[in-house]
Design an enzyme around this catalytic site. Structure first.
Site, PDB file in Angstrom:
ATOM      1  N   ALA A   1       0.859  -1.183   0.000  1.00  0.00           N
ATOM      2  CA  ALA A   1       0.000   0.000   0.000  1.00  0.00           C
ATOM      3  C   ALA A   1       0.893   1.228   0.000  1.00  0.00           C
ATOM      4  O   ALA A   1       2.002   1.213   0.532  1.00  0.00           O
ATOM      5  CB  ALA A   1      -0.914   0.009   1.227  1.00  0.00           C
TER       6      ALA A   1
ATOM      7  N   SER B   1      -0.100   8.866   1.861  1.00  0.00           N
ATOM      8  CA  SER B   1       0.293  10.254   1.641  1.00  0.00           C
ATOM      9  C   SER B   1       1.732  10.553   2.018  1.00  0.00           C
ATOM     10  O   SER B   1       2.414  11.326   1.354  1.00  0.00           O
ATOM     11  CB  SER B   1      -0.647  11.188   2.401  1.00  0.00           C
ATOM     12  OG  SER B   1      -0.679  10.834   3.771  1.00  0.00           O
TER      13      SER B   1
ATOM     14  N   GLN C   1       4.916   4.447   2.496  1.00  0.00           N
ATOM     15  CA  GLN C   1       4.339   3.261   1.884  1.00  0.00           C
ATOM     16  C   GLN C   1       4.618   2.048   2.759  1.00  0.00           C
ATOM     17  O   GLN C   1       5.528   2.045   3.585  1.00  0.00           O
ATOM     18  CB  GLN C   1       4.864   3.052   0.470  1.00  0.00           C
ATOM     19  CG  GLN C   1       6.338   2.769   0.335  1.00  0.00           C
ATOM     20  CD  GLN C   1       6.775   2.801  -1.131  1.00  0.00           C
ATOM     21  OE1 GLN C   1       6.326   3.645  -1.898  1.00  0.00           O
ATOM     22  NE2 GLN C   1       7.643   1.884  -1.520  1.00  0.00           N
ATOM     23  N   VAL C   2       3.799   1.011   2.571  1.00  0.00           N
ATOM     24  CA  VAL C   2       3.826  -0.160   3.444  1.00  0.00           C
ATOM     25  C   VAL C   2       4.302  -1.380   2.662  1.00  0.00           C
ATOM     26  O   VAL C   2       3.836  -1.630   1.542  1.00  0.00           O
ATOM     27  CB  VAL C   2       2.429  -0.424   4.042  1.00  0.00           C
ATOM     28  CG1 VAL C   2       2.441  -1.682   4.901  1.00  0.00           C
ATOM     29  CG2 VAL C   2       1.966   0.773   4.865  1.00  0.00           C
TER      30      VAL C   2
ATOM     31  N   LYS D   1       6.084   0.210   7.543  1.00  0.00           N
ATOM     32  CA  LYS D   1       5.758   1.514   6.958  1.00  0.00           C
ATOM     33  C   LYS D   1       7.012   2.370   6.910  1.00  0.00           C
ATOM     34  O   LYS D   1       7.656   2.614   7.934  1.00  0.00           O
ATOM     35  CB  LYS D   1       4.658   2.215   7.756  1.00  0.00           C
ATOM     36  CG  LYS D   1       4.232   3.533   7.131  1.00  0.00           C
ATOM     37  CD  LYS D   1       2.809   3.937   7.496  1.00  0.00           C
ATOM     38  CE  LYS D   1       2.683   4.399   8.917  1.00  0.00           C
ATOM     39  NZ  LYS D   1       1.372   5.044   9.160  1.00  0.00           N
TER      40      LYS D   1
ATOM     41  N   ASP E   1      -8.290   9.804  11.280  1.00  0.00           N
ATOM     42  CA  ASP E   1      -8.105   9.648   9.830  1.00  0.00           C
ATOM     43  C   ASP E   1      -9.021   8.538   9.323  1.00  0.00           C
ATOM     44  O   ASP E   1      -8.567   7.489   8.860  1.00  0.00           O
ATOM     45  CB  ASP E   1      -6.646   9.319   9.531  1.00  0.00           C
ATOM     46  CG  ASP E   1      -6.293   9.529   8.056  1.00  0.00           C
ATOM     47  OD1 ASP E   1      -7.160  10.040   7.314  1.00  0.00           O
ATOM     48  OD2 ASP E   1      -5.170   9.185   7.657  1.00  0.00           O
TER      49      ASP E   1
END
Length: 446
Positions: free
Chosen positions: A131, A134, A137-138, A152, A281
């Protein structure tokens, strides 16, 4: 697109070009209509092209541009259907993905932050990002103890990019504002700017996630992955499978939608009450529906990404439940008095209590029934009522103030309701409020 663009001038130029591109397409569209093409067809083409350009730029820039796009995406349900269609697919893309950072740069970042022997920490490490979001990334990996983990990694230059993007976005807010009727874009961007430092701090995120993981350990409804390790700009947590909420929104069964909606409503109210923190979020990319072979009542909600939280040691403020109860009881004077005490109505503003109550009651309709069916049509109606200059609600809304202490609570609540409407969920919103907002419970008759 191989890396996060770091030069402010480059990022600013891309964002600044958005109005020019949209204006150019409008001129082209006029020419097509003059040439005899249907106005409806041309308008639909323009909307699709505008969506493609806007969210392509936001997604590629990552940083604050993509963060803003993700926040905006949860309000998609408020768009009129003839506008929402072309934008929906582009908005959804921002909830879960962005152009990835190359493997070489990921390796360099891990070596810098975890040490040159970082590979010894992992049995396996997938170079392909699972994934992209913003500011990072993971990657999926296997920790040295055999646990499957999510790693992450923050993008280099993410902080500068966030601030540069949000500054530029505030300058083109006039362009973005019409996307969501009734939503004031500038305060939203200001609030995102104020949260930049916190979101970039993975140590703070780890603390917030640990608090949630401890509190919800063994919970039958909510699952939060445990933190495995944390270093500067790197966060390692347990891996979580499950169906992303974006997939449930796109093609889930009604049973899946209802269960996800119920659990989302529960987490909204239970989270602050149980942890003293508000997960701030709530876009669909941060939630998973964890199903098993049993009935839907046993399915759970997985919660990810605690980079932005509101610290509420006593849970949600007591006046929220109290004012809602007074509104449902028809106590217009009491509601107005409490709104004044909390700073929603400034001392110099004179308002009619009954008009205030008329403004609030349609919005709090989910609290009036045992199960409420959240729909895009309902949210669109609320947005249109507040955004229409001819509406009494529009004029009254302009006289209300949003105190800083309530800013994030307001956005999170509105965003969660937006996701519930995207789901089209039937959810017992009232029951969750009664359970987690003690001041909302009706007074018992003696």
């Amino acid at each position: 697109m191989s890396d996060l663009p770091r030069k402010a001038v480059t990022r600013t130029a891309r964002l600044a070009a958005l109005p020019l591109g949209i204006a150019g397409r409008a001129t082209l569209g006029l020419g097509k209509r003059i040439g005899g093409r249907s106005a409806d067809v041309v308008t639909a083409e323009l909307q699709q092209a505008t969506a493609d350009q806007l969210f392509k730029v936001l997604g590629e820039l990552k940083g604050g541009a993509m963060k803003f796009g993700q926040v905006l995406s949860v309000f998609e349900a408020a768009l009129p259907e003839e506008v929402a269609g072309p934008y929906r697919a582009a908005l959804t893309k921002l909830q879960d993905a962005a152009p990835p950072m190359p493997a070489a740069k990921v390796h360099a970042a891990l070596a810098e932050r975890l040490g040159k022997d970082w590979r010894k920490l992992f049995i396996e490490f997938d170079d392909r990002p699972a994934a992209a979001a913003s500011i990072g990334q993971v990657h999926k990996a296997v920790w040295h103890d055999g646990r499957t983990v999510a790693v992450k990694v923050q993008y280099p230059g993410a902080g500068d990019a966030l601030l540069a993007d949000l500054s530029q976005l505030s300058r083109v807010a006039w362009l973005l504002g019409p996307l969501i009727p009734g939503l004031d874009i500038k305060p939203l961007i200001t609030e995102l700017r104020e949260r930049v430092a916190e979101e970039l701090d993975y140590e703070l995120e780890a603390q917030a996630q640990r608090r949630h993981a401890e509190e919800f350990a063994g919970d039958p409804d909510i699952v939060v992955p445990e933190v495995v390790a944390q270093a500067d700009q790197v966060l390692v947590t347990e891996w979580m499978d499950g169906t992303p909420l974006a997939e449930v929104i796109a093609g889930g069964t009604q049973e899946e939608r209802d269960r996800a909606g119920h659990l989302l409503a529960r987490f909204l109210f239970a989270g602050p009450s149980r942890t003293g923190l508000l997960h701030a979020d709530p876009h669909p990319g941060n939630f998973r529906l964890l199903k098993d072979a049993g009935p839907a009542t046993g399915w759970r909600l997985g919660v990810l990404d605690f980079g932005t939280v509101d610290r509420l040691p006593g849970g949600l403020p007591a006046p929220i439940g109290a004012s809602l109860r007074m509104a449902l009881d028809g106590d217009a004077a009491g509601v107005l008095e409490m709104l004044r005490e909390e700073g929603f109505v400034k001392p110099s503003i004179e308002l009619d209590p009954d008009a205030v109550l008329d403004y609030l009651l349609p919005i709090i309709e989910p609290a009036t029934v045992d199960t409420f069916h959240f729909t895009r049509a309902w949210m669109r109606a609320q947005a249109a009522r507040i955004a229409d200059p001819r509406s009494p609600a529009y004029n009254l809304g302009k006289q209300l103030n949003l105190p800083p202490a309530y800013l994030l609570i307001h956005r999170v609540t509105l965003s969660t309701i937006g996701v519930l409407c995207q789901l089209g969920a039937n959810a017992p919103f009232r029951a969750e409020m009664l359970r987690w907002l003690p001041e909302f419970e009706p007074a018992r008759k003696v």
